[in-house]
Every structure is written in C-alpha cells, then in structure tokens.
Design a protein around this motif. Structure first.
Motif, PDB file in Angstrom:
ATOM      1  N   HIS A  51       0.836  -1.204   0.000  1.00 39.80           N
ATOM      2  CA  HIS A  51       0.000   0.000   0.000  1.00 39.80           C
ATOM      3  C   HIS A  51       0.873   1.256   0.000  1.00 39.80           C
ATOM      4  O   HIS A  51       0.652   2.177  -0.790  1.00 39.80           O
ATOM      5  CB  HIS A  51      -0.938   0.016   1.203  1.00 39.80           C
ATOM      6  N   LEU A  52       1.883   1.263   0.874  1.00 38.50           N
ATOM      7  CA  LEU A  52       2.721   2.466   0.989  1.00 38.50           C
ATOM      8  C   LEU A  52       3.567   2.681  -0.269  1.00 38.50           C
ATOM      9  O   LEU A  52       3.831   3.818  -0.658  1.00 38.50           O
ATOM     10  CB  LEU A  52       3.610   2.361   2.227  1.00 38.50           C
ATOM     11  N   HIS A  55       0.292   2.933  -3.568  1.00 41.54           N
ATOM     12  CA  HIS A  55      -0.758   3.950  -3.611  1.00 41.54           C
ATOM     13  C   HIS A  55      -0.960   4.642  -2.267  1.00 41.54           C
ATOM     14  O   HIS A  55      -2.037   4.612  -1.681  1.00 41.54           O
ATOM     15  CB  HIS A  55      -2.091   3.409  -4.168  1.00 41.54           C
ATOM     16  N   ASN A  56       0.099   5.289  -1.838  1.00 39.92           N
ATOM     17  CA  ASN A  56       0.040   6.025  -0.575  1.00 39.92           C
ATOM     18  C   ASN A  56      -0.473   7.450  -0.832  1.00 39.92           C
ATOM     19  O   ASN A  56       0.267   8.429  -0.717  1.00 39.92           O
ATOM     20  CB  ASN A  56       1.438   6.046   0.057  1.00 39.92           C
ATOM     21  N   GLN A  65      -3.933   5.782  -8.550  1.00 40.29           N
ATOM     22  CA  GLN A  65      -3.528   5.430  -7.185  1.00 40.29           C
ATOM     23  C   GLN A  65      -4.651   5.738  -6.184  1.00 40.29           C
ATOM     24  O   GLN A  65      -4.880   4.988  -5.234  1.00 40.29           O
ATOM     25  CB  GLN A  65      -2.262   6.197  -6.777  1.00 40.29           C
ATOM     26  N   VAL A  69      -6.947   3.277  -3.668  1.00 35.99           N
ATOM     27  CA  VAL A  69      -7.220   3.415  -2.231  1.00 35.99           C
ATOM     28  C   VAL A  69      -8.711   3.177  -1.963  1.00 35.99           C
ATOM     29  O   VAL A  69      -9.080   2.458  -1.024  1.00 35.99           O
ATOM     30  CB  VAL A  69      -6.791   4.807  -1.709  1.00 35.99           C
ATOM     31  N   TYR A 270      -4.916   4.076   5.978  1.00 37.33           N
ATOM     32  CA  TYR A 270      -5.279   3.174   4.889  1.00 37.33           C
ATOM     33  C   TYR A 270      -4.363   1.957   4.811  1.00 37.33           C
ATOM     34  O   TYR A 270      -4.819   0.856   4.488  1.00 37.33           O
ATOM     35  CB  TYR A 270      -5.262   3.923   3.548  1.00 37.33           C
ATOM     36  N   GLU A 271      -3.063   2.150   5.073  1.00 36.41           N
ATOM     37  CA  GLU A 271      -2.165   0.988   4.961  1.00 36.41           C
ATOM     38  C   GLU A 271      -2.518  -0.072   5.998  1.00 36.41           C
ATOM     39  O   GLU A 271      -2.387  -1.277   5.746  1.00 36.41           O
ATOM     40  CB  GLU A 271      -0.686   1.405   5.067  1.00 36.41           C
TER      41      GLU A 271
END
Ligand SMILES: Cc1ncc(COP(=O)(O)O)c(C=O)c1O
Length: 423
Positions: A51-52, A55-56, A65, A69, A270-271
């Motif tokens: 995730h990081l 699409h962070n 991206q 999320v 989110y991560e």
C-alpha cells in the motif's frame, strides 16, 4: 482436563508459526502478552508495504492510485463484514482503535437519552467500555451496574432485574481481558431487546479466540481492534445498519449522514486497513486448510472459511488453556476467575494469577529474563482488580495466549515459576 489429542495434534501450529516473521526473527522469545497486541503474518506486512509503495495517496481522487485506495477500503469492508458475518459492508466503520469508537457511539447515545436514560455497565469490563459510558452522566444518564459473581463471570440472571422501561443500552464485553471469562452475549441481547434496550459489545479481547457472528449474537453494536486479531493498529466498529443510521454523530456537512462515512471522522490509516484485509485472508486460508480445501474461496466463502478458522483456533486454544491452568495449579498459583481446567469452553486462554510470596513484578521480570513476555498490573480493568481485592499498583500477572503459542512454551514458563516457587 485431558487434552483432546485429535484437535491438538491436527492443528497446524508449526506451519502457522512459520507465517509470522516476528516469531521466526525472535526464535527464543515467547509471546505470551497477546491480549495487549498480537503478531502479524507475513502477508499483512506485505499488504502494508505494498500500500505504501504503490498507492500512498488520499482516497476520492480520479487518478489510478487514488482509485486504488477507494478499492482497498471497499475490499477491507467486505472482508471485515465476512469475518463478522455482517449483513452488509456498510455496517463496518474503520478508525483508530476500539476506545475511540466506544466514545463516538456513547456520545451519540448520550444525545438520544430522553425517558430511556439508564445505561448498564459491568465491573468485569476493560475500562474503555466503562468510563466512556460513565461520562454520559454529565448528559443526564443514570448508570446501573451488572456485577460479576465470585466465579469471575457475568450471569444473565443478575442482569434481568436491572433492565426496565428506562434502560437505553447494555454495554458489556464478549470476553474479559483479565480473567478470560466469556459472556453469554446472545442471552444478553435477548434480555436487552425484550426490555426495548440496545446492546453494545466489546469484542476486542474475544476477537482472536473464537468465531464472531453478529447476526447470531443479536447485538446492536460491536467493536474490535485490528491489532488484537493479527492486523496492524486500527479499530473497527460494526453496527446494525438502522442503529448506525439513527446515531447523531459528528461529521462535516459535506459528509452524507449515512453509515459508514458518518461514523468515520477524518482520515484513517489506509495501509493498516489494507493489512486488516490480509489478516482476514490469513484466517480464510487457515479455515480452508482446516477444512481440507486449498482452492481460492468462492465469492461468499470467506465468511464460512473464517468461521472454520476461528472454531479451529478455539479448539486448539482450549488445549492450551487447560495445560496452562494445570501448570499454574501445580505451582500453587492463586488464579483469579475460573480456574477449572474442565471448563475451558467458558473462557479464552487469558489467565490472571499471583504466586504466593512473590510480587507480580518479580514474576514478570523473571519471565522477561527467560525470554518470555507476560504482563503485570491492573490490565486496564481497575474496578475488576478492586473486586478481586488486588492493589491497583501491583495487580496481578497475566498470561494471554494466542493460536501460535505451544505447549512447549507453557513448559518454559513453568520452568520460571518452578525456580521462583522453589527459591
Ligand atoms: C477488552 C478490551 N476492550 C477495549 C480495549 C481498548 O482497545 P483499543 O486499544 O483498540 O482502544 C482493550 C485493549 O486492550 C481491551 O482488551
């Protein structure tokens, strides 16, 4: 109680341990403080990293991206809904932790009190599910106490006389984070609903130990922490859609007044939500393994797979509870709550005890010196400690096991206690 050989031996504990990098990295460390947070499988680390790396960014944009999320969050909601057997993913809200969700819901309930102004809390619960409700007294709530009996359990019969036309809500745990006792929440839900009240369940401690089916439990709200169930630090709230829809929560005007957005103040991590999906996938894979299936789940198979995984974990952990209690009895420990190794179906593998003549800190330090992580203190359940006659500054020793722990690790703790009781 004799350990069920089939259940114990067929649980793939070594293969599962191999999936947890922290257990491999710290080969000689025994993680017996799981009630304070569990280790995470490699696939959870990978999901957080991915995730990081990939699409962070903030959700809600039109570029790839950001769309990814949105998809991550949607996927996580569906996964947690499957884990809980929720009717729909919108009943799941993500946030920082369980305590902040209890606060959010309680503040909303506090604004809806009217003639139903009584909240029932227990003296078995973690303080997060007590103090939060007590704070509503400033908004006109009256508090009634459902007290634990001497056996360390909450008995629904003691709840009956507390319920009435003024009861707004019962707040109780699914399992004690200090004594390990499980509460008969399904019966509590029936009693609360018969009185026209709602039920708020704290499933934080129970979460890693057995199946949670919100429809079968019949509760109205349920809160959990990701970091107790093999995911990173985050929390989630489940609520009956209509109950969530009716809550007056804080939100900016541009946020629609509907679940789950109305419960999720601001941006969450989110991560870690991506990691939560991977943790549920880990459980789904375990369920398939225990059921003798290796293929990917059918679209609606994840709920069933998680249920099988949690039943398998529960059966295996009962053998650990039984062995732990037998060992503590043999070492002359004073065990708080249910100490009966033949009644491990009424508990999770979390045990508080003291060794006569030794302070909790001494026991925990000796264990730490031997590479075993356990905890001493009040376990964030100060009212419970008072009921047990324990000083808050010292409290008790807690051992809290998880499905990746083994009988050999219990033997290692035994060796520490043997030295302490011999000397
Ligand atoms: C039973 C119980 N409830 C609530 C909490 C608080 O959870 P969080 O840290 O997610 O706020 C804990 C934490 O240990 C707990 O064990």
């Amino acid at each position: 109680m004799a350990i069920d050989p089939i259940r114990h031996e067929t649980f793939p504990v070594e293969a599962l341990r191999a999936e947890f990098p922290a257990l491999q990295n710290a080969q000689s460390t025994v993680f017996f403080d799981n009630a304070a947070g569990a280790q995470v499988p490699g696939r959870v680390l990978d999901a957080v990293n991915r995730h990081l790396l990939e699409h962070n960014v903030q959700r809600g944009g039109r570029y790839p991206q950001s769309l990814a999320v949105d998809a991550t969050i949607t996927r996580a909601r569906a996964h947690v809904a499957a884990f809980l057997n929720a009717r729909r993913p919108e009943e799941v809200a993500f946030g920082m932790n369980a305590t902040s969700f209890i606060r959010t819901v309680s503040l909303a309930i506090g604004q809806m009190l009217g003639k139903r102004d009584e909240i029932i809390v227990t003296d078995l619960d973690h303080e997060a599910n007590v103090a939060t409700w007590l704070a509503l007294q400033g908004m006109g709530a009256r508090i009634r106490w459902w007290r634990m009996r001497e056996d360390g359990r909450l008995h629904p019969d003691d709840l009956r006389p507390l319920l009435g036309a003024r009861t707004r809500l019962v707040a109780c745990t699914l399992a004690s984070n200090a004594l390990g006792s499980v509460v008969e929440v399904r019966t509590v839900a029936e009693l609360a609903h018969a009185a026209g009240a709602e039920l708020f369940v704290d499933a934080v401690h129970y979460g890693p130990h057995g199946p949670i089916d919100v429809q079968a439990l019949g509760c109205d709200y349920l809160v959990c922490s990701g970091y107790k169930i093999f995911a990173p630090h985050m929390g989630f709230l489940w609520g009956r859609y209509a109950a969530l829809a009716a809550l007056p929560t804080f939100r900016e005007d541009f946020i629609p007044d509907e679940p789950p957005g109305k419960i999720e103040a601001g941006t969450f991590i989110y991560e870690n939500v991506a990691g939560m999906t991977a943790a549920v996938d880990y459980l789904g894979a375990l369920g398939r393994r225990l059921a003798g299936r290796s293929c990917d789940p059918e679209p609606d198979g994840l709920q069933k797979d998680c249920h099988i995984a949690m039943q398998g974990i529960q059966a295996y952990e009962r053998t650990l509870s039984s062995a732990l209690l037998d060992m503590l009895h043999a070492r002359g420990a004073v065990i708080y709550g249910s100490a009966d190794a033949s009644r491990v179906n009424e508990r999770v593998p979390t045990v508080c005890f003291n060794l006569p003549g030794r302070s909790p800190a001494e026991v925990v330090t000796a264990a730490a010196d031997a590479g075993i992580g356990i905890r001493d203190g009040h376990m964030y359940a100060p009212r419970l400690m008072q009921r047990l006659g324990l000083a808050l500054e010292t409290g008790a020793v807690r051992v809290s096991l998880s499905h990746y722990n083994t009988l050999e690790e219990i033997d290692r703790l035994d060796a520490v206690l043997e030295r302490l009781t011999a000397g």
